[in-house]
Write an enzyme that holds these catalytic residues in place. Sequence first.
Site, mmCIF file in Angstrom:
data_model
loop_
_atom_site.group_PDB
_atom_site.id
_atom_site.type_symbol
_atom_site.label_atom_id
_atom_site.label_comp_id
_atom_site.label_asym_id
_atom_site.label_seq_id
_atom_site.Cartn_x
_atom_site.Cartn_y
_atom_site.Cartn_z
ATOM 1 C CG HIS A 125 10.804 36.453 44.085
ATOM 2 N ND1 HIS A 125 12.055 36.016 44.426
ATOM 3 C CD2 HIS A 125 10.658 37.674 44.645
ATOM 4 C CE1 HIS A 125 12.656 36.933 45.163
ATOM 5 N NE2 HIS A 125 11.831 37.953 45.319
ATOM 6 C CB SER A 178 15.330 34.999 51.892
ATOM 7 O OG SER A 178 16.132 36.160 51.796
ATOM 8 C CE LYS A 191 11.577 36.140 53.010
ATOM 9 N NZ LYS A 191 12.565 37.194 53.347
ATOM 10 C CB ALA A 236 18.317 37.312 43.600
ATOM 11 C CG LEU A 237 13.104 36.588 40.213
ATOM 12 C CD1 LEU A 237 12.218 36.502 38.974
ATOM 13 C CD2 LEU A 237 12.514 37.551 41.223
#
Length: 285
Positions: free
Chosen positions: A37, A185, A149, A32-33
């Site tokens: 990322h 996120s 994070k 779920a980039l």
Amino acid sequence: MKIIEKIDDLQSALKRARQNHKSIGLVPTMGALHAGHIALVHRAVAENDVTVVSIFVNPTQFNDKNDLNNYPRTPEADCTLLEKAGATIVFIPAADEMYPEPDTRQFAFGELETVMEGQFRPGHFNGVAQIVSRLFDIVKPGRAYFGEKDFQQLAIIRDMVKQLNLNLDIVACPIVREADGLAMSSRNARLNPAQRQAAVNISKILNLSRGLRVKPAMTASETVAGTKKWVVEQLNAVPELRVEYFDIVDGQTLQSIHEWSDTTFPVGCIAVFDGDVRLIDVVFY
Ligand code: PAF
């Protein structure tokens, strides 16, 4: 870019790279980039000859089955982004490839794991250590890339590398934010419009709290305790938001500080429920 599902195939590809004296960078992800990322991948591509990105939603680090089931999975979109970002290999193993037997290893991280996330997500860091140590063992990278994070995760992984005497550099990369400040996120994709609007307050309030830090504190609200109270009150006043914890800690030991002068590296770490979506963020004072 190669997409590889089996450990043996990955190791054969990496053996060839190693024989050719290529440096190997690893970016472990759960897919779920997003742009956060991709920033890790860009850094890895810039610093290594071969960049391996792993995509694996690791069941052993989820203490909440709902969270595991709801975790977004977008492998096709991920591969498109990774190809564009210049990744060399995407490793997407199935669960039984990574865990042919249940992993019963127990890691001990002392005070690093009893605070903050560790208090609210029992077993989470043990699961992270299981999968990350396994990935390090399979890929044997010279460098591995993680986002700031997950500040506590970074400290735990550094400690694990020390404990296991692993010969690799852990590279910490800055948080990437949306234009309005929300930390990127994979879980942001689950926010409805009202929750998304509420979420912006997290980074906004954390940022404003930096202004409360005065040396020495002149008023009660400028003390560490006053700052913590202010942040929690401001965020809990926003409909949709409920702070799970907010602490200001020493950035090395992760233990709470009481005076600003207790550390030269004060870091605020927060977890907030936005509806049923749990978000974390970090502020450097
Ligand atoms: O930060 C994450 O996405 C995960 O905890 C990690 C490091 C990929 C391990 O599953």
